[in-house]
Write a protein that holds these residues in place. Structure first.
Motif, PDB file in Angstrom:
ATOM      1  N   CYS A  26       3.104   4.146  -1.842  1.00 39.38           N
ATOM      2  CA  CYS A  26       3.104   4.748  -3.178  1.00 39.38           C
ATOM      3  C   CYS A  26       4.422   4.417  -3.869  1.00 39.38           C
ATOM      4  O   CYS A  26       5.494   4.730  -3.350  1.00 39.38           O
ATOM      5  CB  CYS A  26       2.937   6.263  -3.082  1.00 39.38           C
ATOM      6  SG  CYS A  26       1.285   6.791  -2.612  1.00 39.38           S
TER       7      CYS A  26
ATOM      8  N   PRO B  69      -4.926  -2.806   4.251  1.00 37.13           N
ATOM      9  CA  PRO B  69      -4.887  -2.242   2.896  1.00 37.13           C
ATOM     10  C   PRO B  69      -3.976  -3.057   1.984  1.00 37.13           C
ATOM     11  O   PRO B  69      -2.985  -3.652   2.424  1.00 37.13           O
ATOM     12  CB  PRO B  69      -4.313  -0.842   3.120  1.00 37.13           C
ATOM     13  CG  PRO B  69      -3.473  -0.989   4.357  1.00 37.13           C
ATOM     14  CD  PRO B  69      -4.185  -1.983   5.215  1.00 37.13           C
ATOM     15  N   GLU B  70      -4.328  -3.079   0.720  1.00 35.27           N
ATOM     16  CA  GLU B  70      -3.501  -3.754  -0.284  1.00 35.27           C
ATOM     17  C   GLU B  70      -2.939  -2.779  -1.310  1.00 35.27           C
ATOM     18  O   GLU B  70      -1.971  -3.117  -2.007  1.00 35.27           O
ATOM     19  CB  GLU B  70      -4.328  -4.827  -0.998  1.00 35.27           C
ATOM     20  CG  GLU B  70      -4.792  -5.950  -0.079  1.00 35.27           C
ATOM     21  CD  GLU B  70      -5.577  -7.020  -0.820  1.00 35.27           C
ATOM     22  OE1 GLU B  70      -5.645  -6.950  -2.071  1.00 35.27           O
ATOM     23  OE2 GLU B  70      -6.136  -7.904  -0.166  1.00 35.27           O
ATOM     24  N   PHE B  71      -3.557  -1.608  -1.410  1.00 30.84           N
ATOM     25  CA  PHE B  71      -3.137  -0.615  -2.397  1.00 30.84           C
ATOM     26  C   PHE B  71      -3.177   0.778  -1.762  1.00 30.84           C
ATOM     27  O   PHE B  71      -3.898   0.984  -0.767  1.00 30.84           O
ATOM     28  CB  PHE B  71      -4.063  -0.647  -3.620  1.00 30.84           C
ATOM     29  CG  PHE B  71      -4.173  -1.990  -4.273  1.00 30.84           C
ATOM     30  CD1 PHE B  71      -3.173  -2.438  -5.137  1.00 30.84           C
ATOM     31  CD2 PHE B  71      -5.262  -2.813  -4.016  1.00 30.84           C
ATOM     32  CE1 PHE B  71      -3.267  -3.677  -5.736  1.00 30.84           C
ATOM     33  CE2 PHE B  71      -5.367  -4.055  -4.611  1.00 30.84           C
ATOM     34  CZ  PHE B  71      -4.360  -4.490  -5.471  1.00 30.84           C
ATOM     35  N   PRO B  72      -2.461   1.745  -2.314  1.00 30.58           N
ATOM     36  CA  PRO B  72      -2.536   3.111  -1.780  1.00 30.58           C
ATOM     37  C   PRO B  72      -3.960   3.664  -1.727  1.00 30.58           C
ATOM     38  O   PRO B  72      -4.308   4.398  -0.795  1.00 30.58           O
ATOM     39  CB  PRO B  72      -1.661   3.920  -2.748  1.00 30.58           C
ATOM     40  CG  PRO B  72      -0.691   2.934  -3.293  1.00 30.58           C
ATOM     41  CD  PRO B  72      -1.453   1.645  -3.404  1.00 30.58           C
ATOM     42  N   ASP B  73      -4.779   3.315  -2.708  1.00 26.10           N
ATOM     43  CA  ASP B  73      -6.150   3.823  -2.709  1.00 26.10           C
ATOM     44  C   ASP B  73      -6.973   3.295  -1.547  1.00 26.10           C
ATOM     45  O   ASP B  73      -7.977   3.909  -1.166  1.00 26.10           O
ATOM     46  CB  ASP B  73      -6.837   3.499  -4.038  1.00 26.10           C
ATOM     47  CG  ASP B  73      -6.474   4.480  -5.143  1.00 26.10           C
ATOM     48  OD1 ASP B  73      -5.787   5.486  -4.840  1.00 26.10           O
ATOM     49  OD2 ASP B  73      -6.866   4.248  -6.303  1.00 26.10           O
ATOM     50  N   ASP B  74      -6.588   2.162  -0.964  1.00 30.89           N
ATOM     51  CA  ASP B  74      -7.287   1.682   0.231  1.00 30.89           C
ATOM     52  C   ASP B  74      -7.086   2.648   1.392  1.00 30.89           C
ATOM     53  O   ASP B  74      -7.992   2.828   2.216  1.00 30.89           O
ATOM     54  CB  ASP B  74      -6.776   0.290   0.622  1.00 30.89           C
ATOM     55  CG  ASP B  74      -7.129  -0.769  -0.410  1.00 30.89           C
ATOM     56  OD1 ASP B  74      -8.123  -0.589  -1.136  1.00 30.89           O
ATOM     57  OD2 ASP B  74      -6.399  -1.779  -0.488  1.00 30.89           O
ATOM     58  N   ILE B  75      -5.919   3.275   1.468  1.00 31.38           N
ATOM     59  CA  ILE B  75      -5.658   4.298   2.483  1.00 31.38           C
ATOM     60  C   ILE B  75      -6.499   5.531   2.200  1.00 31.38           C
ATOM     61  O   ILE B  75      -7.106   6.116   3.104  1.00 31.38           O
ATOM     62  CB  ILE B  75      -4.163   4.676   2.495  1.00 31.38           C
ATOM     63  CG1 ILE B  75      -3.272   3.448   2.751  1.00 31.38           C
ATOM     64  CG2 ILE B  75      -3.895   5.782   3.513  1.00 31.38           C
ATOM     65  CD1 ILE B  75      -3.371   2.861   4.110  1.00 31.38           C
TER      66      ILE B  75
ATOM     67  N   TYR C 175       0.814  -1.214   0.000  1.00 25.58           N
ATOM     68  CA  TYR C 175       0.000   0.000   0.000  1.00 25.58           C
ATOM     69  C   TYR C 175       0.851   1.271   0.000  1.00 25.58           C
ATOM     70  O   TYR C 175       0.332   2.383   0.115  1.00 25.58           O
ATOM     71  CB  TYR C 175      -0.961   0.014   1.187  1.00 25.58           C
ATOM     72  CG  TYR C 175      -0.324  -0.331   2.520  1.00 25.58           C
ATOM     73  CD1 TYR C 175       0.342   0.626   3.275  1.00 25.58           C
ATOM     74  CD2 TYR C 175      -0.375  -1.626   3.012  1.00 25.58           C
ATOM     75  CE1 TYR C 175       0.931   0.313   4.477  1.00 25.58           C
ATOM     76  CE2 TYR C 175       0.214  -1.957   4.215  1.00 25.58           C
ATOM     77  CZ  TYR C 175       0.862  -0.983   4.949  1.00 25.58           C
ATOM     78  OH  TYR C 175       1.458  -1.316   6.146  1.00 25.58           O
TER      79      TYR C 175
END
Length: 389
Positions: free
Chosen positions: A6, A271-277, A4
């Motif tokens: 960037c 979270p698995e990706f930055p967008d989850d944050i 997660y």
């Protein structure tokens, strides 16, 4: 790095397409561009708390920004997210400040009320996306989307209608203002809190505005840490050594609380990706509730004993008068603007041309503002013996 974080290779890019650097990834390149920017260098002569402080040991905007960046980078390393992104957001978070800190900002906001006002956070985006000129290829520094996002959301999601400066940047390069920023930007924001809580106390003690025993008596967290320091060094009587140790312990306590709470929130979020944050619905980086409660008395103490101290307050109105006087003089006679700014004022739509005057004043250092005010008006509201650093 964790999934997660960037990753610069997966950046959403830049407003103006550029070939990649041969030597640096996107976020490292952004950091280097910011460090080389004129607006960043000017922070050396902009107020943090004290206007033109006597002596060389007190913080100014530049040293504060460097300290925030150091804390942000360390936090990012511990949490295995992108250090360069956390660092560049930290370094850039104050580049929009006008001269004289909050006194200057309030005066400039009032002077510009008829053209949408002024706020330093929106102006930071304007400086980095438009006003800073380093190449004929484009205006601004052409920073990565993730850097601009982090700076735009330095205080969290931007709800409601953003100020005009931020709105213009967002219209050209949409930054999803209503979501939370990435973890790296959240770390930079809390690193700012850590730095000013600890270092404003350090400067207040160094300036003699407060005594360490007074702080320990009035602020429970400081009392606990001060007793610990004295117990660890029972034979040490030199406060010039014990006080820095106290500041170190205060920073360490805030960092420990932040890391523990943030790890708990990350476990809950998975979270698995930055967008989850970004879509978490709340901050992922935070102090624990206990630390938030302990910091409240410290902030109250600093406000009463430092920010509202008589010696600090005595310069607020003179500083505001310099900003008001500059704006009024240049509004009355825009031909007195320097060449680049005079051309921009002439090219601007008449109903917003005064924003150019605001841009010019906001970029001034404290000493340049005082000197220019004297040249334009023949007066100097500041004390005659002010030490212009």
């Amino acid at each position: 790095m964790v999934p997660y974080a960037c990753h610069p290779a997966r950046s959403r890019g830049r407003l103006h397409s550029e070939p990649p650097s041969r030597l640096r990834d996107a976020f490292a390149r952004d950091r280097d561009r910011l460090i080389h920017a004129t607006a960043f260098r000017r922070l050396r002569h902009k107020t943090q708390v004290f206007v033109a402080p006597e002596g060389d040991h007190f913080r100014v905007r530049l040293t504060h920004s460097l300290e925030v960046a150091q804390i942000a980078r360390t936090l990012a390393r511990v949490l295995a997210v992108n250090e360069d992104l956390a660092e560049v957001v930290a370094l850039g978070h104050d580049v929009g400040h006008p001269p004289f800190g909050h006194s200057g900002e309030e005066a400039l906001a009032a002077a510009m009320a008829h053209v949408g006002g002024f706020d330093h956070n929106g102006h930071a985006l304007r400086v980095l996306a438009e006003l800073e000129l380093r190449t004929p290829a484009f205006a601004g520094l052409n920073l990565s989307w993730e850097v601009l996002e982090g700076l735009a959301k330095h205080n969290g999601p931007v709800t409601g209608t953003p100020g005009w400066a931020l709105a213009e940047v967002d219209a050209a390069f949409p930054l999803e203002l209503e979501s939370w920023p990435a973890l790296e930007a959240q770390l930079a924001a809390l690193a700012d809190d850590i730095a000013y809580n600890a270092h404003d106390l350090d400067d207040a003690l160094g300036a003699g505005l407060v005594d360490v025993e007074e702080a320990a008596a009035e602020v429970p967290l400081i009392g606990v840490l001060w007793r610990q320091v004295k117990a660890e060094w029972p034979g040490e009587t030199r406060r010039r050594l014990l006080v820095p140790q106290l500041v170190r312990e205060l920073i360490g306590a805030m960092v420990d609380s932040l890391l523990a709470e943030t790890r708990d929130r990350l476990r809950a979020l998975s979270p698995e990706f930055p967008d989850d944050i970004r879509r978490a619905g709340r901050a992922t980086v935070a102090f624990g509730p206990g630390m938030e409660e302990e910091l409240a008395p410290l902030r109250t103490f600093l406000r009463a004993r430092m920010y509202e101290a008589a010696s600090v307050q005595a310069l607020r109105e003179p500083a505001a008068a310099v900003v008001r006087g500059l704006f009024a003089a240049l509004q009355a006679d825009p031909a007195r603007l320097p060449g680049r700014w005079r051309a921009l004022h002439a090219e601007a739509a008449p109903d917003v041309a005064d924003r150019v005057i605001g841009d010019f004043i906001a970029g001034m250092t404290d000493r340049y503002a005082i000197r220019t005010h004297a040249e334009l008006t023949g007066t100097n509201p500041m004390p005659a013996d002010l030490a212009l650093f």
